[in-house]
Write an enzyme that holds these catalytic residues in place. Structure first.
Site, mmCIF file in Angstrom:
data_model
loop_
_atom_site.group_PDB
_atom_site.id
_atom_site.type_symbol
_atom_site.label_atom_id
_atom_site.label_comp_id
_atom_site.label_asym_id
_atom_site.label_seq_id
_atom_site.Cartn_x
_atom_site.Cartn_y
_atom_site.Cartn_z
ATOM 1 N N LEU A 137 -1.948 6.734 -14.441
ATOM 2 C CA LEU A 137 -2.166 4.804 -14.864
ATOM 3 C C LEU A 137 -3.502 5.094 -14.758
ATOM 4 O O LEU A 137 -4.251 5.189 -13.462
ATOM 5 C CB LEU A 137 -0.927 4.369 -13.209
ATOM 6 C CG LEU A 137 -1.850 3.163 -13.788
ATOM 7 C CD1 LEU A 137 -1.176 1.857 -14.787
ATOM 8 C CD2 LEU A 137 -0.307 2.349 -12.527
ATOM 9 N N HIS A 178 -5.106 6.009 -2.197
ATOM 10 C CA HIS A 178 -6.328 6.016 -1.816
ATOM 11 C C HIS A 178 -7.079 4.950 -1.602
ATOM 12 O O HIS A 178 -6.053 3.800 -2.575
ATOM 13 C CB HIS A 178 -7.517 6.746 -3.561
ATOM 14 C CG HIS A 178 -8.935 7.096 -2.754
ATOM 15 N ND1 HIS A 178 -9.410 5.719 -3.504
ATOM 16 C CD2 HIS A 178 -9.319 8.365 -2.855
ATOM 17 C CE1 HIS A 178 -10.938 6.388 -3.186
ATOM 18 N NE2 HIS A 178 -10.645 7.603 -3.583
#
Lengths: 337, 351, 337, 351
Positions: free
Chosen positions: B139, B243
């Site tokens: 993605l 992240h």
């Protein structure tokens, strides 16, 4: 003359004092007169009993010099008996990937029962004076001579753990990195519990899965298999005897556990059974040997000058023979230096 | 929960469409992989690799792909420029040719009534539990197109695409989130664990995986469970983390039915989100309508709406009004979707 | 006179014939002339090279009698070199619950690299005649004498695997219960692959977690650590030599892997290095000993009548000395029967 | 899916109510435990144990229970006879005093490209993964009251009860299903696995667990994962199975949001169903209404409806009509629930 014999009840005070002088709880002997008294009683029973195979017996040897107690050493017939003895096996796992050109050895500590039932030699405890190495060596040799002459009482494999490294504050970096994560108690407390009879808490609390060594803090890795400076003489002694310390470490402090096949221990390998000859010409100029009498409850060993004569008999002094409670032509077990 | 992308997204997502990649997208997709500079870590940086990916999509659309290779690539296209600015990839069943590895985070309780001790240890098990699951991966939205709702559009498009071909997808669908990294792009988890086993750097290991050369994982990874409590604090705290760059994405996925079910990435310990495919928002709650052309009423509900099947699949976000069983969309949107009045569309109302 | 020496290229035909007569692929020697030829070449290189520590060397010894080849035995300097040697360690796990009054030992097979780098003795292959045990024993003693006189070439630990039990159809119940579940290939194929160089497939396919023995089918449990009837003489021979077979079994067929510390192998332990004396009075009435010359590429061993004389020299026949390529006063290594 | 209980259930469930157990239910609950003859395996067959259970409920209702002991007991009462004919127990957080053990069923794939081999092994890991979850257990209906929807009423009551005290329950709720047994009541899985480790019989082991004496599990259970593929076929086939007696229950629970997530019982390998507590049907889809008295219209929807809080909690199934924001129930039902007009009730429509 340095003489080694089974501990008896009258040794209690001197033993307690020696243990106290050696400091805090120790893997050699409990620093507790009550426990020591119980241990002496157990040991007297063990030496006196007819034994066909190793079990719960604990044999406590003491070394005396001029009648004074100068050291002691405990031999446990079967480690962990009747349950398990716990240790970490330092497992080697080879990680190789031809494609990546990688081929390295990983080490992982696996909780192991491998040493269960092995005969366990606790490190000798010696009143701290200049003769320490001499007394320690004599105790170890005497213990091995006892094992050699009374084989049915002991296992085929011998182990000897030494205490692991601690830092300046008396803390064990290995314990901090491993044990403390699994126990809710202090190092001291865990050690005390581990010396006790019921060690089922080990199964309850210790890690079941191997611990990868490279994932541990460097401080813990560094002390793995290392003993304290004060035990370096014992370390050397065990190495001389053919013990090896590559594979097992203590679960609490990461100290080395030395192992040897009984038949490969130097003192057992070189021990000779010879007829004794009392010989007035034997004196200081002859090399000292460890001599033992091959008895059980009347076990005696001495460090005495001796010589193997061309007629195949072992010549030694009258004093030595008398301490061994042997007379001419009795069989003596001799461990050459 | 912070949703930095969500507010601008619904409003401006209409700027994009998501469509199935075609063979002639190879160059554009390769450019996207190069631009991503490693972020599309499953894709080798070669034109051949991109072509191979698109051939796999073609075979899948034609019903000629094996179970192990069946998968699709959806592209985010900027309607104004016609440029490809993002992507998401769908794999119907992972791990059927080569093992799919991850860590499962388990619990082991050690307690002793005698010592009054009770300790709950977290333990990482190397496993292939997710073998056979469907997966969304890769993605990605180009840096210059971010903040406009592209990522949300791609995730919804994936769900609507799955809804249209449900038989091809597994009962469980997963998506791996990038894990926490230090400012210098190293992962504290990798430093504490992977490094000791692989003796290559993290990027190198990830590149081998991208090339399908996974044998080294079996050869080198820890076979025994790893006690989390024995690792440095810096590594422990990143297990199951995300992240910061994609912190907004996880809540979007959770709203759509994805949950963290204690699987994490083997390299950076980033969380894996899992969903029961049939209960995904875009699967369970989307409906098929007949499309009608017209101007939706002022303040009409906005929809995620997809038209076309297989290679004709195209999806966008747009306002629409319900009239009888028809979804009325503007002629402009209909043409953008390649659909005409009376065509069947699948739509999911924006909440 | 039974003579043992390094294999040479001219032995290939006789070796191939012996291997073929022994039947299908075997853990002793490959039944394939091409592989045998390669093995002989490797062995010649190994014997000829100066070696400081064990590596990829393979030493192939052959036994001849009246010039005819009657047996062979392969010694691998370092098992698995440079990668891992795979075996199952039969781990003992003590399961004790004081509360339930339960205290029993569980066994679990753990894939292990423990034996990596150990010196590996393949079972001797002997042309099937009545003298099999004699030739086998001589080959094993010769191999151990070679190890004793060339210690730098070999590891401190020796291992010797024997093939596991098969049923009447030649199928291994252990393989059926374990290996077949992890490999997509037949037993024969797996065995063939395992003898090859690249064993990385073992890491890829073998179970990483221990296998609890009591959970296996009884048929598989029964053959664990058992060898085939045909190998019982070899089994006895290894036991006589002090090897033990409690801890490791083959990953494919569950056959025993014998282990011994080098210093504890009987033939190494009792071997004596003595000056040789050719003595015409030595004959059939003297006991046969294995004698070896202590050389590398010129290694020779014989089974010959010999006697330790009171002067400390070893007396043997001129024929034996000549076969050993030794003359009076040369040092000879003698393994008493 | 077979749903033997479902059809008669909605119709006749109105015969029962489910309510929170009180201190004076001790004798009735003890009788139920005796009648269950081992099926309520977590409960020792002594009056003291039953009293202790009810005291724990009292402490929990009074907010005086520790996190480890907090839990509730719901009883199924036959309105006609006033008899207690079933029960279900709710624990807010399991495994906080003594470890809660189960097996997790994982996958390990071994593949070798060189050997062209690919094998997916199922492996059982002894674990404490479910530590801290909420649990429904001891779901039981007396033999003579079965087939009348009591079990379904109890499971719905549990969900409505949880909905009313959501803060006390964990994000995940589980329920263990009885596993497959042979006609002689031995479990093939126990015979293949547990027997070798425990050296006591299955009933004996379960009884020790009931008494809270779980140390022996840590002491005796296999510490290493068990390869399913190495077990006899008869044992493999029961892993994650369900006892035929409760085959109808699993689909009911699955409709309410429970899923099999690869955890199984350590003794008989029966499946453990798990749900995200907030997404349970009775939690996510129930609503609070004000109660109104009246006669619901003919053919009115049937509802699972609960009134009262804490010790006053009472629940049944009944027809009801919605009028404005009120749920109109018959005066008879209202009185049975101990509620009056204007009282707050929580209701979930039967689908």
């Amino acid at each position: 003359m340095l003489t080694i014999r089974p501990a008896q009840h009258s040794d209690l005070d001197a033993l307690a004092e020696t243990a106290a002088r050696a400091g805090a709880p120790d893997v050699s002997l409990p620093n507790d007169p009550r426990l020591l008294g119980r241990l002496i009683a157990q040991s007297e029973d063990a030496f006196a009993a007819d034994i066909d195979f190793p079990g719960e017996e604990q044999y406590l040897l003491v070394a005396t010099d001029d009648g004074a107690l100068v050291g002691a050493m405990l031999v446990v017939a079967a480690a962990g008996y009747p349950g398990a003895d716990y240790s970490f096996r330092n497992e080697t796992i080879i990680h190789a990937s031809p494609e990546l050109g990688v081929n390295h050895r990983m080490y992982a500590l696996t909780l192991s029962h491998d040493l269960s039932g092995f005969t366990l030699l606790r490190p000798p405890l010696v009143a701290g004076d200049g003769r320490r190495v001499r007394v320690e060596r004599a105790l170890v040799q005497a213990a091995l001579a006892f094992i050699a002459t009374q084989p049915a009482r002991f296992a085929e494999d011998l182990i000897a753990p030494l205490p692991g490294m601690v830092d300046d504050d008396g803390e064990s970096p290995f314990w901090s990195a491993v044990g403390s994560r699994f126990f809710g108690v202090s190092y001291r407390e865990a050690e005390r519990l581990a010396l006790g009879k019921d060690r089922s808490f080990m199964a309850e609390l210790m890690p079941h899965h191997p611990i990868y060594v490279p994932l541990l803090p460097v401080g813990a890795q560094n002390v793995l298999g290392q003993t304290r400076a004060g035990y370096m003489p014992t370390y050397g002694l065990l190495i001389d005897e053919g013990f090896e310390a590559e594979r097992y470490v203590d679960v609490f402090d990461g100290g080395p556990t030395f192992c040897v096949k009984r038949g490969l221990a130097r003192s057992i390998r070189v021990a000779q059974k010879l007829p004794l000859a009392v010989d007035g010409s034997i004196g200081r100029s002859e090399p000292e040997c460890l001599l033992a009498n091959g008895e059980a409850s009347r076990f005696r060993a001495v460090l005495a000058p001796a010589l193997r004569r061309p007629d195949g008999r072992l010549a030694t002094t009258a004093d030595a023979a008398s301490r061994l409670e042997l007379i001419d032509d009795d069989e003596v077990c001799c461990v050459p230096a | 929960m912070s949703l930095p992308e969500q507010v601008p997204l619904s409003a401006s997502a209409g700027r994009f469409i998501v469509r199935v990649a075609r063979a002639d997208d190879a160059a554009a997709f390769h450019a996207l992989v190069i631009e991503a500079d490693g972020a599309l870590e499953r894709h080798a940086e070669s034109p051949e690799a991109s072509r191979a990916t698109l051939e796999r999509v073609e075979r899948s659309l034609a019903g000629k792909a094996s179970d192990a290779e069946r998968g699709y690539l959806l592209l985010l296209e900027d309607c104004a420029s016609g440029e490809v600015v993002g992507c998401v990839q769908l794999v119907c069943s992972i791990g059927l040719d080569q093992p799919f590895y991850d860590y499962r985070l388990g619990k082991i309780v050690h307690s002793s009534s005698r010592l009054k001790s009770y300790r709950c240890h977290e333990v990482l098990y190397l496993c292939n539990d997710l073998t056979g699951c469907s997966e969304l991966h890769s993605l990605y939205v180009r840096r210059d197109a971010r903040g406009l709702g592209g990522a949300a559009l791609l995730t919804k498009a994936a769900q609507l695409f799955i809804a249209g071909r449900l038989a091809e997808f597994a009962p469980r669908t997963i998506i791996e989130m990038h894990g926490v990294r230090d400012p210098d792009d190293t992962s504290p988890f990798w430093e504490a664990v992977g490094r000791h086993f692989f003796k290559v750097d993290q990027r190198g290991a990830e590149r081998l995986v991208a090339q399908g050369r996974k044998a080294f994982i079996a050869e080198l990874m820890p076979k025994h469970p790893v006690y989390l409590s024995l690792l440095p604090e810096s590594a422990q705290s990143t297990v199951g983390g995300i992240h910061p760059d994609i912190a907004g994405l996880a809540p979007l996925l959770e709203q759509d039915g994805f949950h963290f079910e204690n699987h994490v990435d083997i390299f950076d310990a980033g969380m894996v989100l899992e969903a029961h495919t049939r209960t995904l928002n875009g699967v369970a709650n989307s409906r098929e309508f007949l499309a009608g052309a017209g101007e939706p009423a002022d303040g009409a509900q906005r929809w995620w709406v997809a038209a076309g099947e297989g290679e004709g699949f195209c999806m966008t976000a747009a306002p629409g009004s319900l009239a009888a069983d028809r979804l009325i969309l503007s002629p402009d949107i209909l043409s953008r979707l390649g659909a005409s009045t009376g065509a069947s569309v699948r739509a999911l109302g924006t909440a």
